[in-house]
Design a protein around this motif. Structure first.
Motif: not given
Length: 801
Positions: A468-476, A509-516, A558-560
């Motif tokens: 979840k943290l990496l997902h939040n960081l990924s846009p930046f 799973q949703a966070a992992a997909a959002g990160l990638l 939806s996010p997944f």
């Protein structure tokens, strides 16, 4: 005779007259018509009850009249009275003798085998005697009359049980010895049973008797020890009973029982929390410790958490600052319990929880918190930062503090690491704080160590927090993350494995997909690694499963799905350098899937990404179209070679002039995508419109038959929509793309003539010609020439070449 429900009887029953002296007329007050308790004599020799004659004299004074005798109306010289001691003593002797006789008769009647009438009348006389002469209770105790009344609670008659309860209440009022006799054996248990099984009046009488018993501190523990007593009493206080007296008596009974800390804790577990909170506020240090400890173990709903925070939040924060480690631990565990709800967490912030909390977490030295309590502190902080509070108002976030958090994460165990990561998850969920976290991570180079948590297998919560943290960081930090994940395939494989799990869709799973999905789509090396580990096969399988309804998970679907589609789209950016990308898209008919995804109404990002992927696929079509080999022309004769006829090949793509299909060459025309893309030009989200417009523009690229491309757009009613996009001018990017397309569309003379007189189109082109960037101004100029708004001078001057 027997009364109605309340069992009232007249005093003239022959049964009770035997052995009872009759009342003498001299004993009766002329005013009250009752036997006097304190007889007094006037100056005219008349005798009255003191209270009654004093009331009469007051009425005389109030009306402005002199005192008089209420019987003879004779005016008196004074309102002074003299006590009739001899008469009083005589009355008391008579009353004592008669009461003793009545009690003796009552003892004879109070047996379950007697008639209901006799029992009810006996109980009535006991109540009357107790009310009039309290001293007779002693005689009752000696005669075991109380136990005989208690036996009446076993009667099969509701009336008898009800009157027995009322009688016991009168008997025990103000008499601890009588209460102790009533509390012997199973009587209290019987009263508790009556709370739930008797009719309304019976329950009222039972709770009233319990209230009298609870006035004795020694009996509070007895009542509290009866199974079900507290939960029934608490339930009565919180119910909407028609009989308000029951509610009030139950409430007052519980108030009396608050003297016991054990009972207070039991009350709290049944929902009556205020006594516990009161002791936490005003009790001794030992009591505060006990109450805070229990509070930390007590299940609380969200509404109660807010109440607790408002009532004792400051006290708990004060206990956090205590030098006593037991008090600090109790306070922390209680605060952990109540900080898990947004409303109560905000209250705790206002109560000043953050400064001591942060100090406890980062402080190293004397009286330092042990690591198990630092974990609790981290949990509370994680609860608080995940509520979306405006942390600009408090000194919580700074780059230095984030670096301290990162240091703790690297030097503690999994349990506290998980909570500290959750703190960072909260801080990176809000625009005002994420920049500081990103800066601290870049400065410290912590991204490598944070990525490693993705591979954790033995602690699911820790892995989830890290993803979840990496997902939040990924846009930046998309490039930094891509580099970190490319360093070794372990983390990448772990993320793909999480996405591929065959479970109802989870937050992880949703966070992992959002990160990638956030990683740079043009990073060819990462795409090649994903191809190497079979990521895209897993992704497309999940997408198809969700669309077919085979994969469930309403909350995170939806996010997944959005993340999966974005990951899948990145393969369409690798055609120029990776042939495996083309083979994959052909084998799995990726173009068809993206066309279907264009219709994902309500999921703007999926529609946008699908249109972008279709643009990439369409641009690759001209490289994949197979131009058929044509045989030599047929000749009529060698002499008339000019009469030869060329072969006509049918079935060729209208703009690619070769053999096309959606699966093999990704041709949008063959796939019926044009109408679906045109439909998106009316979308309210301009980013979706931009992507759809870009995909449609691939049909007008150089090297294609632009005239036929325009015709295809016209057949799909696309030209009107494209012109509307230009006229609306929603964004500069949309205008730039629309003008490029409009210029090519207006090359067709018929269309140019048709729209030449459209003033809104001309105005939009003129505005772009005057104000847009250089390339767009040139395209606008050419478009204006097509509709004769600007003269074309190229044919006037001779060729100077």
């Amino acid at each position: 005779m027997v009364g109605s429900w309340d069992g009232s009887h007249s005093d003239d029953s022959s049964h009770f007259e035997r052995g009872v002296d009759h009342i003498y007329e001299a004993f009766i007050c002329p005013l009250t018509k009752e036997v006097m308790l304190d007889p007094v004599t006037l100056e005219n020799g008349r005798t009255f009850e003191r209270e009654a004659i004093e009331k009469w004299f007051k009425e005389c004074r109030d009306s402005g009249k002199p005192p008089s005798c209420p019987i003879t109306h004779q005016e008196l010289s004074s309102s002074d009275v003299s006590p009739s001691l001899a008469l009083r003593n005589t009355i008391e002797e008579w009353r004592s003798r008669n009461d003793a006789a009545k009690l003796d008769i009552a003892r004879q009647a109070l047996f379950l085998g007697n008639s209901e009438t006799d029992i009810l009348q006996a109980l009535m006389h006991v109540r009357q005697i107790c009310r009039s002469i309290r001293s007779n209770r002693h005689g009752m105790r000696n005669s075991q009359l109380i136990r005989m009344i208690i036996d009446m609670l076993k009667s099969t008659s509701h009336k008898v049980r009800y009157k027995a309860l009322q009688t016991l209440q009168v008997v025990v009022e103000g008499d601890d010895e009588s209460k102790a006799i009533v509390a012997e054996g199973d009587t209290v248990r019987t009263l508790v049973k009556f709370l739930s099984q008797e009719p309304s009046k019976g329950r009222e009488a039972a709770v009233s008797l319990l209230f009298e018993l609870s006035k004795s501190e020694a009996l509070c523990e007895k009542i509290g020890s009866i199974h079900g007593a507290l939960i029934l009493l608490v339930g009565m206080t919180s119910s909407n009973l028609e009989n308000i007296s029951i509610v009030e008596k139950a409430d007052r009974t519980l108030d009396n029982m608050e003297r016991s800390e054990e009972i207070v804790r039991q009350m709290a577990s049944y929902g009556r929390l205020q006594p516990l909170l009161g002791k936490l506020l005003e009790g001794s240090p030992e009591t505060k410790l006990s109450m805070a400890t229990f509070l930390g173990e007590l299940p609380l709903n969200n509404e109660v958490k807010v109440l607790v925070a408002q009532t004792v939040g400051s006290s708990l924060v004060d206990l956090m600052r205590s030098g006593d480690m037991l008090q600090r631990e109790a306070a922390l565990r209680a605060l952990n319990k109540i900080s898990s709800f947004e409303g109560s967490a905000k209250v705790l912030i206002d109560k000043g929880i953050l400064p001591p909390l942060i100090k406890d977490l980062f402080y190293v030295g004397p009286n330092n918190l042990p690591i198990r309590l630092k974990e609790v502190s981290a949990t509370i902080l994680a609860n608080i930062v995940n509520i979306g509070y405006d942390f600009d108002k408090v000194a919580l976030v700074s780059e230095n503090r984030v670096e301290n958090l990162l240091y703790l994460i690297s030097n503690t165990g999994p349990a506290i690491q998980c909570k500290l990561l959750e703190v960072l998850v909260g801080l990176t969920s809000w625009p005002k704080t994420v920049i500081l976290v990103v800066s601290a991570i870049k400065t410290s180079g912590a991204i490598i160590s944070l990525v490693q948590f993705v591979e954790v297998r033995e602690n699911d919560d820790l892995r989830l927090a890290s993803i979840k943290l990496l997902h939040n960081l990924s846009p930046f930090m998309s490039e930094e993350l891509a580099i970190a994940l490319s360093g070794t395939t372990g983390q990448l494989r772990s993320l793909i494995a999480i996405i591929s799990e065959k479970t109802p869709i989870t937050e992880e799973q949703a966070a992992a997909a959002g990160l990638l999905a956030e990683l740079p789509e043009l990073d060819l090396g990462l795409t090649q690694e994903m191809l190497g580990v079979g990521a895209f096969e897993q992704i497309i399988s999940k997408v198809i499963g969700i669309r077919q309804g085979d994969i469930k998970g309403m909350r995170f679907v939806s996010p997944f799905l959005e993340g999966l589609v974005r990951i899948l789209a990145r393969i369409t950016f690798a055609f120029n350098n990776e042939t495996r990308a083309i083979y994959f898209c052909r084998e799995y008919n990726v173009a068809s899937l993206f066309i279907h995804l264009l219709q994902s109404n309500g999921q703007d990002n999926i529609q946008m990404v699908s249109a972008m992927a279709l643009e990439n696929l369409s641009l690759e079509s001209r490289n994949l179209t197979r131009i058929p080999d044509l045989p030599p022309p047929n000749y009529c004769g060698s002499i008339f070679s000019c009469m030869s006829r060329p072969h006509v090949v049918t079935g060729l793509c209208r703009i690619h002039q070769g053999i096309c299909s959606l699966r093999e060459t990704f041709c949008l025309i063959e796939g019926g995508a044009v109408e679906k893309l045109v439909a998106l030009l009316d979308h309210e989200n301009e980013k979706v419109v931009e992507a759809a417009l870009a995909a449609l523009s691939s049909l007008l690229e150089d090297g294609l038959d632009v005239e036929k491309g325009v015709k295809i757009l016209d057949e799909a009613d696309g030209i009107r929509h494209i012109l509307n996009v230009l006229i609306e001018h929603r964004t500069e990017k949309l205008r730039r793309r629309a003008i490029w397309m409009v210029e090519r569309i207006l090359r067709i003379e018929d269309i140019a003539r048709e729209v030449a007189e459209e003033p809104n189109l001309s105005a939009a082109l003129v505005d772009a010609f005057q104000n847009a960037d250089f390339q767009t101004r040139q395209n606008a100029e050419n478009a204006l020439k097509h509709i004769d708004k600007i003269p074309n001078f190229s044919g006037i001057f001779p060729n100077m070449g």
